[in-house]
Design a protein around this motif. Structure first.
Motif, PDB file in Angstrom:
ATOM      1  N   PRO A  31       0.841  -1.198   0.000  1.00 15.09           N
ATOM      2  CA  PRO A  31       0.000   0.000   0.000  1.00 15.09           C
ATOM      3  C   PRO A  31       0.880   1.253   0.000  1.00 15.09           C
ATOM      4  CG  PRO A  31      -0.637  -1.547   1.736  1.00 15.09           C
ATOM      5  CD  PRO A  31       0.686  -2.004   1.215  1.00 15.09           C
ATOM      6  N   LEU A  32       0.571   2.191  -0.879  1.00 16.31           N
ATOM      7  CA  LEU A  32       1.370   3.403  -1.017  1.00 16.31           C
ATOM      8  C   LEU A  32       0.494   4.616  -0.717  1.00 16.31           C
ATOM      9  CD1 LEU A  32       3.219   2.405  -4.305  1.00 16.31           C
ATOM     10  CD2 LEU A  32       4.154   2.392  -1.990  1.00 16.31           C
ATOM     11  N   PRO A  33       0.878   5.434   0.275  1.00 11.83           N
ATOM     12  CA  PRO A  33       0.022   6.538   0.740  1.00 11.83           C
ATOM     13  C   PRO A  33       0.174   7.805  -0.100  1.00 11.83           C
ATOM     14  CG  PRO A  33       1.987   6.453   2.073  1.00 11.83           C
ATOM     15  CD  PRO A  33       2.110   5.309   1.081  1.00 11.83           C
ATOM     16  N   LEU A  34       0.117   7.674  -1.425  1.00 12.27           N
ATOM     17  CA  LEU A  34       0.465   8.789  -2.304  1.00 12.27           C
ATOM     18  C   LEU A  34      -0.683   9.243  -3.195  1.00 12.27           C
ATOM     19  CD1 LEU A  34       3.968   7.408  -3.359  1.00 12.27           C
ATOM     20  CD2 LEU A  34       3.493   9.165  -1.636  1.00 12.27           C
ATOM     21  N   ALA A  35      -1.886   8.782  -2.920  1.00 15.93           N
ATOM     22  CA  ALA A  35      -3.017   9.131  -3.783  1.00 15.93           C
ATOM     23  C   ALA A  35      -3.297  10.627  -3.790  1.00 15.93           C
ATOM     24  CB  ALA A  35      -4.258   8.365  -3.348  1.00 15.93           C
ATOM     25  N   ALA A  36      -2.905  11.341  -2.738  1.00 19.42           N
ATOM     26  CA  ALA A  36      -3.189  12.778  -2.652  1.00 19.42           C
ATOM     27  C   ALA A  36      -2.142  13.628  -3.366  1.00 19.42           C
ATOM     28  CB  ALA A  36      -3.270  13.199  -1.184  1.00 19.42           C
ATOM     29  N   VAL A  37      -1.074  13.034  -3.842  1.00 21.77           N
ATOM     30  CA  VAL A  37      -0.014  13.800  -4.504  1.00 21.77           C
ATOM     31  C   VAL A  37      -0.514  14.286  -5.870  1.00 21.77           C
ATOM     32  CG1 VAL A  37       2.306  13.723  -5.472  1.00 21.77           C
ATOM     33  CG2 VAL A  37       1.815  12.542  -3.322  1.00 21.77           C
ATOM     34  N   ASP A  38      -0.433  15.578  -6.097  1.00 18.09           N
ATOM     35  CA  ASP A  38      -0.880  16.167  -7.361  1.00 18.09           C
ATOM     36  C   ASP A  38       0.289  16.941  -7.973  1.00 18.09           C
ATOM     37  OD1 ASP A  38      -2.316  17.110  -9.489  1.00 18.09           O
ATOM     38  OD2 ASP A  38      -3.297  18.715  -8.362  1.00 18.09           O
ATOM     39  N   ASN A  39       1.194  16.216  -8.581  1.00 22.08           N
ATOM     40  CA  ASN A  39       2.393  16.825  -9.157  1.00 22.08           C
ATOM     41  C   ASN A  39       2.523  16.415 -10.614  1.00 22.08           C
ATOM     42  OD1 ASN A  39       3.006  14.132  -8.836  1.00 22.08           O
ATOM     43  ND2 ASN A  39       5.091  14.467  -8.113  1.00 22.08           N
ATOM     44  N   ARG A  40       3.548  16.901 -11.283  1.00 22.44           N
ATOM     45  CA  ARG A  40       3.865  16.486 -12.648  1.00 22.44           C
ATOM     46  C   ARG A  40       5.377  16.407 -12.771  1.00 22.44           C
ATOM     47  NH1 ARG A  40      -0.609  15.633 -12.288  1.00 22.44           N
ATOM     48  NH2 ARG A  40      -2.347  16.026 -13.753  1.00 22.44           N
ATOM     49  N   ARG A  41       5.829  15.270 -13.309  1.00 20.34           N
ATOM     50  CA  ARG A  41       7.268  15.094 -13.497  1.00 20.34           C
ATOM     51  C   ARG A  41       7.543  14.604 -14.913  1.00 20.34           C
ATOM     52  NH1 ARG A  41       9.962  15.912  -8.781  1.00 20.34           N
ATOM     53  NH2 ARG A  41      11.931  15.347  -9.741  1.00 20.34           N
ATOM     54  N   SER A  42       8.558  15.193 -15.521  1.00 19.28           N
ATOM     55  CA  SER A  42       9.032  14.747 -16.829  1.00 19.28           C
ATOM     56  C   SER A  42      10.061  13.646 -16.629  1.00 19.28           C
ATOM     57  CB  SER A  42       9.679  15.904 -17.594  1.00 19.28           C
ATOM     58  OG  SER A  42       8.755  16.932 -17.863  1.00 19.28           O
ATOM     59  N   LEU A  43       9.905  12.578 -17.369  1.00 17.12           N
ATOM     60  CA  LEU A  43      10.857  11.474 -17.388  1.00 17.12           C
ATOM     61  C   LEU A  43      11.275  11.263 -18.835  1.00 17.12           C
ATOM     62  CD1 LEU A  43       8.830   8.910 -15.229  1.00 17.12           C
ATOM     63  CD2 LEU A  43      10.434  10.623 -14.391  1.00 17.12           C
ATOM     64  N   VAL A  44      12.343  10.501 -19.037  1.00 19.04           N
ATOM     65  CA  VAL A  44      12.711  10.126 -20.401  1.00 19.04           C
ATOM     66  C   VAL A  44      13.105   8.653 -20.416  1.00 19.04           C
ATOM     67  CG1 VAL A  44      15.147  10.895 -20.185  1.00 19.04           C
ATOM     68  CG2 VAL A  44      14.065  10.713 -22.446  1.00 19.04           C
TER      69      VAL A  44
ATOM     70  N   ARG B 107      -2.117  -0.132  -5.416  1.00 20.13           N
ATOM     71  CA  ARG B 107      -2.634  -0.043  -4.052  1.00 20.13           C
ATOM     72  C   ARG B 107      -2.310   1.333  -3.473  1.00 20.13           C
ATOM     73  NH1 ARG B 107      -1.901  -4.921  -0.177  1.00 20.13           N
ATOM     74  NH2 ARG B 107      -3.695  -3.828   0.673  1.00 20.13           N
ATOM     75  N   LEU B 108      -2.991   2.329  -4.020  1.00 22.24           N
ATOM     76  CA  LEU B 108      -2.817   3.706  -3.574  1.00 22.24           C
ATOM     77  C   LEU B 108      -3.894   4.056  -2.560  1.00 22.24           C
ATOM     78  CD1 LEU B 108      -2.160   5.308  -7.059  1.00 22.24           C
ATOM     79  CD2 LEU B 108      -0.611   5.516  -5.113  1.00 22.24           C
ATOM     80  N   PHE B 109      -3.492   4.764  -1.520  1.00 21.70           N
ATOM     81  CA  PHE B 109      -4.482   5.308  -0.606  1.00 21.70           C
ATOM     82  C   PHE B 109      -4.086   6.730  -0.235  1.00 21.70           C
ATOM     83  CE2 PHE B 109      -1.345   3.419   2.214  1.00 21.70           C
ATOM     84  CZ  PHE B 109      -1.296   4.267   3.310  1.00 21.70           C
ATOM     85  N   ARG B 110      -5.064   7.480   0.236  1.00 18.58           N
ATOM     86  CA  ARG B 110      -4.884   8.908   0.480  1.00 18.58           C
ATOM     87  C   ARG B 110      -4.454   9.159   1.921  1.00 18.58           C
ATOM     88  NH1 ARG B 110      -6.567  13.294  -2.410  1.00 18.58           N
ATOM     89  NH2 ARG B 110      -7.522  11.817  -3.867  1.00 18.58           N
ATOM     90  N   LEU B 111      -3.380   9.899   2.057  1.00 19.54           N
ATOM     91  CA  LEU B 111      -2.899  10.324   3.363  1.00 19.54           C
ATOM     92  C   LEU B 111      -2.525  11.806   3.247  1.00 19.54           C
ATOM     93  CD1 LEU B 111      -2.312   8.787   6.082  1.00 19.54           C
ATOM     94  CD2 LEU B 111       0.095   8.792   5.402  1.00 19.54           C
ATOM     95  N   PRO B 112      -2.927  12.644   4.195  1.00 19.87           N
ATOM     96  CA  PRO B 112      -2.538  14.059   4.123  1.00 19.87           C
ATOM     97  C   PRO B 112      -1.025  14.192   3.985  1.00 19.87           C
ATOM     98  CG  PRO B 112      -4.148  13.717   5.854  1.00 19.87           C
ATOM     99  CD  PRO B 112      -3.752  12.348   5.370  1.00 19.87           C
ATOM    100  N   LEU B 113      -0.607  15.076   3.099  1.00 21.04           N
ATOM    101  CA  LEU B 113       0.817  15.167   2.792  1.00 21.04           C
ATOM    102  C   LEU B 113       1.663  15.546   4.001  1.00 21.04           C
ATOM    103  CD1 LEU B 113       0.821  16.799  -0.759  1.00 21.04           C
ATOM    104  CD2 LEU B 113       0.920  14.391  -0.117  1.00 21.04           C
ATOM    105  N   TRP B 114       1.091  16.323   4.924  1.00 15.44           N
ATOM    106  CA  TRP B 114       1.882  16.711   6.102  1.00 15.44           C
ATOM    107  C   TRP B 114       2.262  15.499   6.930  1.00 15.44           C
ATOM    108  CZ3 TRP B 114       0.151  15.481  10.937  1.00 15.44           C
ATOM    109  CH2 TRP B 114      -1.223  15.237  11.088  1.00 15.44           C
TER     110      TRP B 114
END
Length: 311
Positions: free
Chosen positions: A188-201, A250-257
């Motif tokens: 389980p990864l607590p990152l569902a609340a992350v709203d970012n954008r990243r460039s990859l190559v 397996r994403l779940f939401r956790l406050p970023l703080w």
């Protein structure tokens, strides 16, 4: 065309040498010690005293990949001086000898870290932005770029600078591989609340771009940012990896703080900043000047990585 590739035994170098051969070039793999690569040239440590004359003989172009790479926890007493020894002094020594040997084009693989560590929403890095490196590695790459520009102006050797963001592909390591393992294990990864954008190559896209920069007349004396052209959020990357694995993310939401507190306590703030922050690059210059478009879509690039690591 005969092309010297430094760092040829590395993650990008091996694939680049194979692509050069497929596209009709003669690749000369430059390595620090024997690796058993066909036609390899062993040069030892790369610094201000490295002798390149024999290796450069007959080469029309050069791709400089070899570098002291960025590490999360550097144990060197003076990290900047260590980076400068290889990334600045070693690079400029190579460039001077390359110009003297008649090399027509020097393609330098720099880093997006020359631009900085993060971007604001809707404000991707461009080649016109003022450099703003935040660590010793990024600063060493910027200093090498400036030194190379001076050598190119003095000698007439054509310089192309490429600044890639995070590169992924078969054989990728570090944080990207750790994320793949977590997804594969169904953690389980607590990152569902992350709203970012990243460039990859993707590796194939980067190598295709390097080959383009070796050959294209309009690439001379230019700086280019490069990416897949499809920026992902961290949850989007996790979903893409999970889809390639045939698993459910397996994403779940956790406050970023709540993520920042343990990261600070464990000394992992920089890692979390990369996971939660944005870093985007604008590749419109490469599209416009070179007519280049990433040949491999992100979905296929992620599938290639997954196939390699699960086969």
């Amino acid at each position: 065309m005969k092309v010297l590739v430094t760092g040829a035994n590395g993650f990008v170098g091996r694939t680049l040498c194979a692509w050069l051969l497929k596209t009709g070039h003669e690749a000369v793999p430059g390595v620090r010690r024997e690796y058993g690569m066909r036609g390899e040239a062993v040069v030892g440590d790369i610094d201000a005293a490295t002798h390149w004359a024999e290796t450069l003989e007959g080469c029309q172009a050069l791709v400089h990949l070899a570098a002291r790479v960025h590490v999360m926890r550097d144990t060197a007493a003076d990290p900047l001086e260590e980076f400068r020894r290889t990334n600045v002094a070693g690079t400029l020594n190579l460039a001077r000898q390359a110009a003297a040997a008649g090399v027509r084009r020097f393609v330098f693989i720099s880093s997006v870290k020359v631009n900085g560590e993060s971007t604001l929403p809707g404000r991707p890095f461009t080649e016109r932005d003022a450099p703003a490196p935040q660590d010793a590695y990024g600063l060493s790459k910027l200093e090498a770029e400036l030194g190379l520009r001076a050598i190119a102006q003095e000698t007439g050797m054509e310089l192309v600078v490429i600044r890639p963001p995070l590169v992924y592909g078969p054989g990728v390591r570090a944080n990207f591989r750790a994320l793949m393992r977590a997804v594969a294990r169904g953690l389980p990864l607590p990152l569902a609340a992350v709203d970012n954008r990243r460039s990859l190559v993707g590796l194939d896209n980067l190598v295709d771009f390097i080959v383009t920069c070796i050959d294209h007349p309009s690439a001379a004396h230019e700086i280019f940012l490069v990416s897949d052209g499809e920026d992902l959020s961290t949850p989007g990357l996790i979903r893409g990896l999970a889809q390639a694995m045939g698993r459910s993310p397996r994403l779940f939401r956790l406050p970023l703080w709540m993520l920042w507190i343990p990261a600070a306590l464990l000394g992992r703030r920089a890692t979390l900043e990369r996971v939660c922050g944005s870093l985007q690059v604008d590749i419109s210059k490469a599209r416009t000047i070179l007519g280049w478009h990433p040949p491999v879509p992100v979905s296929e690039g992620l599938a290639q990585v997954v196939r390699h690591h699960t086969s």
